[in-house]
Design a protein around this motif. Structure first.
Motif, PDB file in Angstrom:
ATOM      1  N   ARG A 182       0.809  -1.307  -0.041  1.00  0.00           N
ATOM      2  CA  ARG A 182       0.083  -0.054   0.008  1.00  0.00           C
ATOM      3  C   ARG A 182       0.907   1.190  -0.075  1.00  0.00           C
ATOM      4  O   ARG A 182       1.810   1.397   0.612  1.00  0.00           O
ATOM      5  CB  ARG A 182      -0.937  -0.037   1.365  1.00  0.00           C
ATOM      6  CG  ARG A 182      -1.772  -1.088   1.548  1.00  0.00           C
ATOM      7  CD  ARG A 182      -2.690  -1.391   0.549  1.00  0.00           C
ATOM      8  NE  ARG A 182      -3.858  -0.305   0.666  1.00  0.00           N
ATOM      9  CZ  ARG A 182      -4.951  -0.349  -0.151  1.00  0.00           C
ATOM     10  NH1 ARG A 182      -4.865  -1.260  -1.321  1.00  0.00           N
ATOM     11  NH2 ARG A 182      -5.836   0.519  -0.090  1.00  0.00           N
ATOM     12  N   SER A 183       0.472   2.423  -1.024  1.00  0.00           N
ATOM     13  CA  SER A 183       1.249   3.381  -0.681  1.00  0.00           C
ATOM     14  C   SER A 183       0.095   4.444   0.182  1.00  0.00           C
ATOM     15  O   SER A 183      -1.009   4.149   0.240  1.00  0.00           O
ATOM     16  CB  SER A 183       1.424   4.016  -2.037  1.00  0.00           C
ATOM     17  OG  SER A 183       0.287   4.755  -2.432  1.00  0.00           O
ATOM     18  N   GLU A 184       0.690   5.475   0.762  1.00  0.00           N
ATOM     19  CA  GLU A 184       0.076   6.531   1.596  1.00  0.00           C
ATOM     20  C   GLU A 184      -1.407   6.965   0.704  1.00  0.00           C
ATOM     21  O   GLU A 184      -2.487   7.068   1.519  1.00  0.00           O
ATOM     22  CB  GLU A 184       0.835   7.590   2.045  1.00  0.00           C
ATOM     23  CG  GLU A 184       1.904   7.142   2.775  1.00  0.00           C
ATOM     24  CD  GLU A 184       2.350   8.369   3.763  1.00  0.00           C
ATOM     25  OE1 GLU A 184       2.054   9.324   3.691  1.00  0.00           O
ATOM     26  OE2 GLU A 184       3.164   7.783   4.959  1.00  0.00           O
ATOM     27  N   LYS A 185      -1.322   6.872  -0.343  1.00  0.00           N
ATOM     28  CA  LYS A 185      -2.492   7.557  -0.953  1.00  0.00           C
ATOM     29  C   LYS A 185      -3.720   6.295  -1.344  1.00  0.00           C
ATOM     30  O   LYS A 185      -4.876   6.739  -1.933  1.00  0.00           O
ATOM     31  CB  LYS A 185      -2.343   8.268  -2.183  1.00  0.00           C
ATOM     32  CG  LYS A 185      -1.636   7.356  -3.417  1.00  0.00           C
ATOM     33  CD  LYS A 185      -1.244   8.271  -4.668  1.00  0.00           C
ATOM     34  CE  LYS A 185      -0.733   7.474  -5.695  1.00  0.00           C
ATOM     35  NZ  LYS A 185      -0.705   5.958  -5.429  1.00  0.00           N
ATOM     36  N   ASP A 186      -3.261   5.333  -1.136  1.00  0.00           N
ATOM     37  CA  ASP A 186      -4.195   4.032  -1.617  1.00  0.00           C
ATOM     38  C   ASP A 186      -5.450   4.060  -0.387  1.00  0.00           C
ATOM     39  O   ASP A 186      -6.372   3.259  -0.805  1.00  0.00           O
ATOM     40  CB  ASP A 186      -3.456   2.897  -1.368  1.00  0.00           C
ATOM     41  CG  ASP A 186      -2.620   2.689  -2.716  1.00  0.00           C
ATOM     42  OD1 ASP A 186      -2.728   3.324  -3.749  1.00  0.00           O
ATOM     43  OD2 ASP A 186      -1.449   2.179  -2.802  1.00  0.00           O
TER      44      ASP A 186
END
Ligand SMILES: [Zn+2]
Length: 310
Positions: free
Chosen positions: A103-107
């Motif tokens: 996961r990236s932070e914007k996901d």
């Protein structure tokens, strides 16, 4: 794998107490720290705990595992695993295999976790109503058909049954629509989804600290879909994303855990191609003959039933 492998594999998700920094007032229940520790203590009398590299060695034709070997696994890469599981395992000099999401932070949050938060906040009836209100007529038709289809598998005769039925509809047939719809409901009823997600999932710093403390990591996809519901291309994207994420954490080859335990026939080949030599399901099984379909026992469920060894 020429012979079958005898190995008890435990699977855990949330490990938290009401009001601790993992639960953090969300109202989402999990296996309590006390029950988890008690289960570990009891298992240690009957099993020899092994690490992921030891299991990998056995799968790749190395030495056999000790008799009554047991591997501890943890799904979804939630903060419970840093706050509670890691602390407890480290104190006992044990290792765990943690299946993390790429996961990236914007996901934001995966759909399954949005559902957990909203169920805890609204309850089943109000959540179902809020979803229904926002569906257009063709989506309602799809919803109703899906509900009928899953009623045999998830009989709505108890609250748990009704919750599982709603989850099946949202996480499969309506998954695309549900992701944005529940995202909207999350902002209204819970708060900022991205902020919540940032604190909810393990970050790289925590993961590296856990790795230095003897923990190991495996893949669990990026968006946590049912693998039998998406097409082969999407499956490969999800597997590749996991491989890319794990490269930052520890050298392969790695293990994978199927999201929701969902299976597809082409998964072993796709996993092998991207560096995964083993994959874990949610089928309760103690002897394993296919390294890409290794069964596990649900620790929280076992604890509810009572002693594992009565
Ligand atoms: Zn999962």
């Amino acid at each position: 794998m020429n012979h079958s492998l005898d190995l008890t594999i435990m699977m855990y998700h949330y490990i938290r107490d009401r009001g601790d920094s993992a639960e953090a007032g969300s109202g989402i229940p999990g296996m309590s720290v006390r029950v988890f520790e008690a289960q570990l203590a009891e298992m240690s009398k009957h099993h020899t705990f092994v690490t992921w590299p030891e299991v990998r060695g056995a799968l790749q034709g190395g030495g056999p595992l000790p008799s009554s070997a047991c591997l501890l696994t943890f799904d979804d890469g939630v903060r419970d695993h840093y706050i509670n599981a890691f602390r407890i395992l480290h104190a006992r000099k044990l290792s765990g295999l943690f299946f993390v999401l790429d996961r990236s932070e914007k996901d934001g949050l995966i759909l399954a976790h949005k559902i957990h938060f909203l169920l805890a906040k609204l309850g089943l009836t109000a959540l179902r109503e809020a979803i229904w209100e926002r569906l257009n007529s063709s989506e309602r038709e799809q919803f109703t058909l899906a509900e009928k289809k899953y009623q045999m598998r998830y009989p709505p005769v108890s609250l748990d049954g009704r919750i599982n039925l709603l989850k099946a509809v949202l996480q499969r047939d309506l998954s695309m629509r549900a992701d944005t719809l529940l995202g909207d409901l999350f902002e209204i009823h819970v708060g900022s989804e991205n902020e919540t997600a940032r604190a909810y999932y393990l970050n790289l710093e925590q993961i590296h600290e856990m790795a230095e403390g003897g923990m190991h990591f495996g893949g669990h996809s990026r968006s946590h879909p049912w693998f039998d519901w998406i097409d082969a291309e999407a499956r490969e994207r999800e597997i590749k994303a996991s491989a890319g994420w794990l490269q930052q954490i520890e050298p392969g080859p790695w293990a994978f855990a199927y999201p929701y335990g969902g299976l597809s026939e082409d998964s072993p080949e796709l996993l092998g191609k991207h560096g995964f030599v083993a994959a874990f399901t949610t089928h309760a099984q103690l002897r394993h003959s296919n390294p890409h379909f290794i069964g596990r026992l649900d620790g929280e469920e076992m604890a509810q039933v009572g002693s594992l060894y009565d």
